[in-house]
Design an enzyme around this catalytic site. Structure first.
Site, PDB file in Angstrom:
ATOM      1  N   ASP A  69      -0.920 -10.939  13.522  1.00 15.16           N
ATOM      2  CA  ASP A  69      -0.311 -10.645  11.988  1.00 15.16           C
ATOM      3  C   ASP A  69      -0.016 -11.883  11.461  1.00 15.16           C
ATOM      4  OD1 ASP A  69       1.062  -8.088  10.182  1.00 15.16           O
ATOM      5  OD2 ASP A  69       1.722 -10.440   9.846  1.00 15.16           O
ATOM      6  N   ARG A 111       0.860  -1.304   0.064  1.00 16.25           N
ATOM      7  CA  ARG A 111       0.070   0.057   0.181  1.00 16.25           C
ATOM      8  C   ARG A 111       0.837   1.251  -0.062  1.00 16.25           C
ATOM      9  NH1 ARG A 111      -5.048   1.962   3.158  1.00 16.25           N
ATOM     10  NH2 ARG A 111      -4.484   0.605   4.803  1.00 16.25           N
ATOM     11  N   ASP A 137       3.821 -12.577  10.365  1.00 12.62           N
ATOM     12  CA  ASP A 137       4.817 -12.486  11.587  1.00 12.62           C
ATOM     13  C   ASP A 137       4.439 -13.693  12.118  1.00 12.62           C
ATOM     14  OD1 ASP A 137       5.618  -9.994  11.042  1.00 12.62           O
ATOM     15  OD2 ASP A 137       4.371  -8.991  12.465  1.00 12.62           O
TER      16      ASP A 137
END
Ligand code: URA
Length: 213
Positions: A201, A105, A204
């Site tokens: 996440d 992004r 992660d």
């Protein structure tokens, strides 16, 4: 909620997902469970693959036996967390072809920018399964599917592990023709775009990139 939302509520999927959500679950265990769940998700999402029949001989007699029709399915991983689902799905569908799409992004424009795109050939004759563990805001899934539609696969399905209601609404609005398969729909997104209660996440947790040794 969208008609094309499929929640895979199989007890084995739900039990494994609960262990994955726990904060104390190690990356090694998380990866193993994701691998196992992905095989179960692959089983469900391929339920309606087109079939044909072929003449074979068993040790006792000839017969007409069912077989998958047409070109191999293509699995497309949205980098990087999608690779966690991809690995498990490939174990169940080893002959699948594989594509990858990488998006980030842009912090200024907030638009998805493509940094990697690689697909197998003959996409127009193939059914495509796009994978990413978390459907949170839906931005990257929407952008990935928009890009993949440009190459005109025969069909597209989107598979994730967890979805937020916000992500499902945005995705279904952008791609009403693309069904979503998920193991669970959670409560909401927090202010940082994380799914609540979620599992943190996904990238992660798969790759241990947030762990302090
Ligand atoms: N991506 C993740 O990995 N986790 C979330 O909760 C949301 C997006």
């Amino acid at each position: 909620m969208s008609d094309s939302l499929h929640i895979i509520d199989h007890p084995l999927v739900q039990h494994k997902l609960t262990i994955m959500r726990k904060k104390e679950t190690s990356s090694a265990k998380f990866r193993t469970l994701l691998h196992e769940i992905s095989m179960l998700l692959a089983y469900e999402v391929t339920r309606d693959l087109p079939m044909t029949s072929e003449e074979i001989e068993t040790p006792l007699t000839p017969m007409k036996a069912p077989a998958l029709a047409g070109r191999k399915v293509v699995l497309v991983s949205i980098l990087r967390a999608g690779n966690g689902i991809l690995d498990g799905m490939l174990q169940l569908i080893p002959s699948a072809r594989v594509g990858h799409i990488g998006l980030y992004r842009d912090p200024k424009t907030l638009q998805a920018v493509e940094y990697y795109f690689k697909l197998p050939q003959h996409i127009e004759d193939r059914d495509m399964i796009v994978v990413d563990p978390m459907l949170a805001t839906g931005h990257s899934a929407i952008a990935a599917v928009s890009r993949l539609k440009e190459v005109k696969p025969r069909s597209i399905k989107f598979v994730c592990l967890l979805a937020a209601p916000e992500g499902i609404s945005s995705f279904s609005e952008a791609h009403p023709d693309t069904p979503i398969y998920t193991a669970a729909v959670d409560q909401k997104l927090n202010d940082h775009g994380y799914i609540i209660p979620g599992l943190g996440d996904a990238g992660d947790r798969i790759y241990g990139t947030q762990l302090v040794d």
